[in-house]
Scaffold this motif. Sequence first.
Motif, mmCIF file in Angstrom:
data_model
loop_
_atom_site.group_PDB
_atom_site.id
_atom_site.type_symbol
_atom_site.label_atom_id
_atom_site.label_comp_id
_atom_site.label_asym_id
_atom_site.label_seq_id
_atom_site.Cartn_x
_atom_site.Cartn_y
_atom_site.Cartn_z
ATOM 1 N N ALA A 1 -13.670 -19.532 -16.326
ATOM 2 C CA ALA A 1 -12.298 -20.031 -16.431
ATOM 3 C C ALA A 1 -11.559 -19.400 -17.609
ATOM 4 C CB ALA A 1 -12.291 -21.545 -16.549
ATOM 5 N N GLY A 2 -12.111 -19.525 -18.811
ATOM 6 C CA GLY A 2 -11.432 -18.969 -19.972
ATOM 7 C C GLY A 2 -10.020 -19.502 -20.114
ATOM 8 N N TRP A 3 -9.039 -18.587 -20.188
ATOM 9 C CA TRP A 3 -7.642 -18.998 -20.339
ATOM 10 C C TRP A 3 -6.950 -19.236 -19.004
ATOM 11 C CZ3 TRP A 3 -4.194 -17.168 -24.865
ATOM 12 C CH2 TRP A 3 -4.874 -17.315 -26.078
ATOM 13 N N TYR B 1 -12.350 -14.926 -21.578
ATOM 14 C CA TYR B 1 -13.475 -14.201 -20.997
ATOM 15 C C TYR B 1 -13.099 -12.821 -20.443
ATOM 16 C CZ TYR B 1 -17.463 -17.322 -21.322
ATOM 17 O OH TYR B 1 -18.529 -18.044 -21.786
ATOM 18 N N GLY B 2 -11.915 -12.327 -20.807
ATOM 19 C CA GLY B 2 -11.554 -10.971 -20.442
ATOM 20 C C GLY B 2 -11.566 -10.726 -18.945
ATOM 21 N N ALA B 3 -12.130 -9.581 -18.556
ATOM 22 C CA ALA B 3 -12.133 -9.173 -17.152
ATOM 23 C C ALA B 3 -13.033 -10.023 -16.278
ATOM 24 C CB ALA B 3 -12.538 -7.698 -17.050
ATOM 25 N N LEU B 4 -13.902 -10.857 -16.898
ATOM 26 C CA LEU B 4 -14.759 -11.757 -16.114
ATOM 27 C C LEU B 4 -13.988 -12.957 -15.586
ATOM 28 C CD1 LEU B 4 -17.976 -11.929 -18.353
ATOM 29 C CD2 LEU B 4 -17.418 -10.264 -16.571
ATOM 30 N N GLN B 5 -12.843 -13.224 -16.178
ATOM 31 C CA GLN B 5 -12.103 -14.446 -15.908
ATOM 32 C C GLN B 5 -11.703 -14.567 -14.431
ATOM 33 O OE1 GLN B 5 -9.954 -15.998 -19.411
ATOM 34 N NE2 GLN B 5 -8.164 -15.501 -18.189
ATOM 35 N N ARG C 1 -3.385 -11.186 -15.441
ATOM 36 C CA ARG C 1 -4.041 -12.281 -16.150
ATOM 37 C C ARG C 1 -3.801 -12.244 -17.658
ATOM 38 N NH1 ARG C 1 -9.994 -11.145 -14.151
ATOM 39 N NH2 ARG C 1 -9.161 -9.030 -14.344
ATOM 40 N N LEU C 2 -3.160 -11.214 -18.174
ATOM 41 C CA LEU C 2 -2.913 -11.106 -19.612
ATOM 42 C C LEU C 2 -2.042 -12.269 -20.110
ATOM 43 C CD1 LEU C 2 -2.182 -7.291 -19.934
ATOM 44 C CD2 LEU C 2 -4.071 -8.515 -21.042
ATOM 45 N N PRO C 3 -2.454 -12.952 -21.185
ATOM 46 C CA PRO C 3 -1.629 -14.045 -21.717
ATOM 47 C C PRO C 3 -0.230 -13.596 -22.129
ATOM 48 C CG PRO C 3 -3.830 -14.093 -22.679
ATOM 49 C CD PRO C 3 -3.734 -12.818 -21.895
ATOM 50 N N PRO D 1 -5.292 -12.667 -27.107
ATOM 51 C CA PRO D 1 -6.454 -11.817 -26.807
ATOM 52 C C PRO D 1 -6.457 -11.248 -25.391
ATOM 53 C CG PRO D 1 -7.060 -14.114 -26.613
ATOM 54 C CD PRO D 1 -5.635 -14.096 -27.109
ATOM 55 N N ARG D 2 -7.173 -10.130 -25.243
ATOM 56 C CA ARG D 2 -7.482 -9.569 -23.918
ATOM 57 C C ARG D 2 -8.937 -9.852 -23.564
ATOM 58 N NH1 ARG D 2 -5.915 -3.515 -24.779
ATOM 59 N NH2 ARG D 2 -6.973 -3.336 -22.767
#
Length: 252
Positions: free
Chosen positions: A21-23, A90-94, A130-132, A147-148
């Motif tokens: 999930a992350g952000w 979680y970056g690209a895993l998100q 997905r970038l904040p 963050p990325r």
Amino acid sequence: MSTLVLVRHGKTEWSSQNRFAGWADAPLSATGIQEARGAGHALAAAGLRFDRAYTSYLSRAVRTLEVILDELGQGAIPVERSWRLNERHYGALQGFNRAKMALQYGNDQVAQWRRSFTAEPPALPEGDPRLPSLDSLYAAVDPALLPRTESLQQAAERVGLWWHDTLAPALAGEGRLLVVAHTSSIRGLVRQIEGLGDDAAASFRIATALPLVYTLDDRLQVLDRQELAEGWSGRVRQFINKHKPGKRISWI
């Protein structure tokens, strides 16, 4: 003395799908809402009341807090939201299934990204939706701060800044504060409160919607620490949290 209660949000729809999930704004599931109600019941049974509450920008934490405050009959207390209380990015895993990522990158690699204090998952590339920095929710935040990807250490450092700037001053005297956030942001707070080292911080876990209650002296030293596990469901989550497999099982 002051009282600080830390609560991880309830279970989400994504957690049942085993996704990072992350952000990402993964919503609470029906089970998560029930867990949040249980947290409110446990806090009420313990006679706890609050002066102010804090949460992240993510709806799963915001909704958990709303349910808890409703159960306490304290829906009118001041609530402050901070992006620094968000889950680790979680970056690209998100958004992807954890087991599938373990198959793609290898179980040991994903376990390293998840449990090592310093390892960073692959970063989101420029232009990724997905970038904040592309999310209007963070329009008021300096894009350079967003963050990325993040290691556990980087997530703990941003939470540490929030602790020193916001929470520690608010706890001065006899503050009674409630924080509803995420595993990694709560890990960062516990690191500050208990003075945890890197290994202890990386291995810290907290079950969904089980309040962690601290009593602190005037120097913010811990006088008492207890976890409120009400009912059969709460005790089961507490037991599972304490007996999860170790670092090498990446999809648990």
